[in-house]
Design an enzyme around this catalytic site. Structure first.
Site, PDB file in Angstrom:
ATOM      1  N   LYS A  91      46.431 111.537  50.201  1.00  0.00           N
ATOM      2  CA  LYS A  91      47.045 111.195  51.491  1.00  0.00           C
ATOM      3  C   LYS A  91      46.683 109.763  51.888  1.00  0.00           C
ATOM      4  O   LYS A  91      47.535 108.991  52.323  1.00  0.00           O
ATOM      5  CB  LYS A  91      46.597 112.194  52.568  1.00  0.00           C
ATOM      6  CG  LYS A  91      47.253 113.556  52.388  1.00  0.00           C
ATOM      7  CD  LYS A  91      46.660 114.648  53.244  1.00  0.00           C
ATOM      8  CE  LYS A  91      47.263 115.998  52.843  1.00  0.00           C
ATOM      9  NZ  LYS A  91      46.687 117.138  53.552  1.00  0.00           N
ATOM     10  N   GLN A 126      41.851 118.269  57.395  1.00  0.00           N
ATOM     11  CA  GLN A 126      42.147 119.005  56.159  1.00  0.00           C
ATOM     12  C   GLN A 126      41.617 120.446  56.248  1.00  0.00           C
ATOM     13  O   GLN A 126      40.443 120.667  56.542  1.00  0.00           O
ATOM     14  CB  GLN A 126      41.515 118.268  54.963  1.00  0.00           C
ATOM     15  CG  GLN A 126      41.860 118.852  53.619  1.00  0.00           C
ATOM     16  CD  GLN A 126      43.343 118.733  53.269  1.00  0.00           C
ATOM     17  OE1 GLN A 126      43.975 117.711  53.521  1.00  0.00           O
ATOM     18  NE2 GLN A 126      43.910 119.783  52.702  1.00  0.00           N
ATOM     19  N   ASP A 165      50.619 117.221  61.232  1.00  0.00           N
ATOM     20  CA  ASP A 165      50.746 118.429  60.409  1.00  0.00           C
ATOM     21  C   ASP A 165      51.676 119.447  61.072  1.00  0.00           C
ATOM     22  O   ASP A 165      52.045 120.445  60.450  1.00  0.00           O
ATOM     23  CB  ASP A 165      49.359 119.086  60.222  1.00  0.00           C
ATOM     24  CG  ASP A 165      48.793 118.822  58.837  1.00  0.00           C
ATOM     25  OD1 ASP A 165      49.577 118.501  57.922  1.00  0.00           O
ATOM     26  OD2 ASP A 165      47.562 118.937  58.665  1.00  0.00           O
TER      27      ASP A 165
END
Ligand code: NAD
Length: 291
Positions: A59, A103, A126
């Site tokens: 990422k 994460q 997200d």
């Protein structure tokens, strides 16, 4: 029949190039402006799970490739809830940060839902915050989870009408199954959600013009589940005993029946990070235009 193989890699590269170009133009237009801040993504990792470290590094690398700033936070495994929430609070208020991602999964002692809720919805790239989930369910503009967005982008790349099509989604998780079904509903497909308690799953799936598999079981969807000519999107990423990555779809048999199918690897996978970049740019525009 042999299906068209939808290259997530090629489509993803094209979208990333577009984002990089947009950012380049932004730098060019604003280079004399001392107040200019480029799009920035903050990525938090708690603990050192090797799979998470790979995702996090990918990422960060993807951000840098398109000209975003990336801010990495590697926290110790025994980080407390208070410390994590403090960091999120700081990032929520940091004007250099337009997207915040924590994460998952988090170590067991941390409350994932509370962490998701602590990220301001405007920076929730997200798309996991209940506000964004709620906005998606009522069909309003919002940040949508990356993998479902990637599935939709792959389908749209085929330039085949989605409206009116029978779409079956297998899997009802909050991160894939439910949001992808809502996106398909937003495209006016007739959506069926199937799951582990669905009776006669092959018959349900065989009704689909568009079949989306998000199950987590390698090779589960065989040709017996697929209507001839259907489009099949395989979200599954399953590391098998031979250490190879396999999808939820039995590619070898399905490719003979479907009209189009995504491979694993190289299908939905590459789209997920690309959609993260897209969401960060969307959040950036909204935040900077609003300020
Ligand atoms: P999950 O375990 O949260 O959900 C799996 C779903 O599959 C459940 O809703 C369950 O009802 C359904 N299911 C399980 N067994 C079934 C059966 N026998 N018949 C019908 N339905 C069944 O998983 P998830 O997080 O949604 O992920 C699904 C898959 O997608 C996994 O392989 C995961 O690794 C992969 N994934 C890929 C990406 C990506 O970037 N491509 C992102 C997220 C998840």
């Amino acid at each position: 029949m042999s299906a068209v193989i939808i290259s997530g890699k090629a489509i993803s590269d094209e979208i990333r190039n577009g984002i990089a170009e947009e950012v380049r133009l932004l730098y060019e237009a604003r280079r004399r402006d001392p107040a200019f801040v480029p799009p920035g993504l903050a990525v938090i990792q708690v603990g050192a799970d090797p799979a998470s470290s790979i995702y996090v590094n990918n990422k960060k690398k993807a951000c840098e490739q398109v000209g975003f700033m990336s801010f990495g936070y590697s926290l110790e495994e025994d980080t407390t809830m208070e410390e994590l929430l403090d960091l999120i609070d700081t990032l929520n208020r940091d004007p250099r940060v337009h997207g915040i991602l924590c994460q998952l999964p988090l170590p067991k002692h941390l409350d994932e839902f509370a962490v998701i809720c602590a990220i301001t919805p405007e920076k929730d790239v997200d798309g996991f915050h209940p506000v964004n989930k709620g906005l998606l369910s009522i069909g309003r503009e919002c940040l949508v989870s990356c993998t479902p967005l990637g599935c939709l982008a792959l389908l749209k790349s085929l330039q085949i009408p989605i409206a009116g099509k029978q779409c079956v989604v297998v899997g009802r998780s909050n991160i894939v199954g439910k949001p992808v079904a809502q996106l398909m509903l937003g495209e006016n497909a007739t959506v069926t959600m199937a799951h582990s308690r669905t009776t006669d799953l092959p018959a349900v799936c065989k009704n689909a013009d568009i079949l989306i598999a998000a199950i987590g079981k390698p090779g589960f969807i065989t040709a017996d589940y697929v209507k001839p000519g259907a489009i099949v999107i395989d979200v599954g990423i399953n590391r098998c005993e031979d250490n190879k990555i396999r999808g939820d779809v039995d590619f070898a048999s399905v490719v003979e029946v479907a009209s189009a199918v995504t491979p694993v690897p190289g299908g939905v996978g590459p789209m997920t990070i690309t959609m993260l970049l897209k969401n960060t740019l969307t959040a950036y525009k909204k935040i900077t235009e609003g300020s």
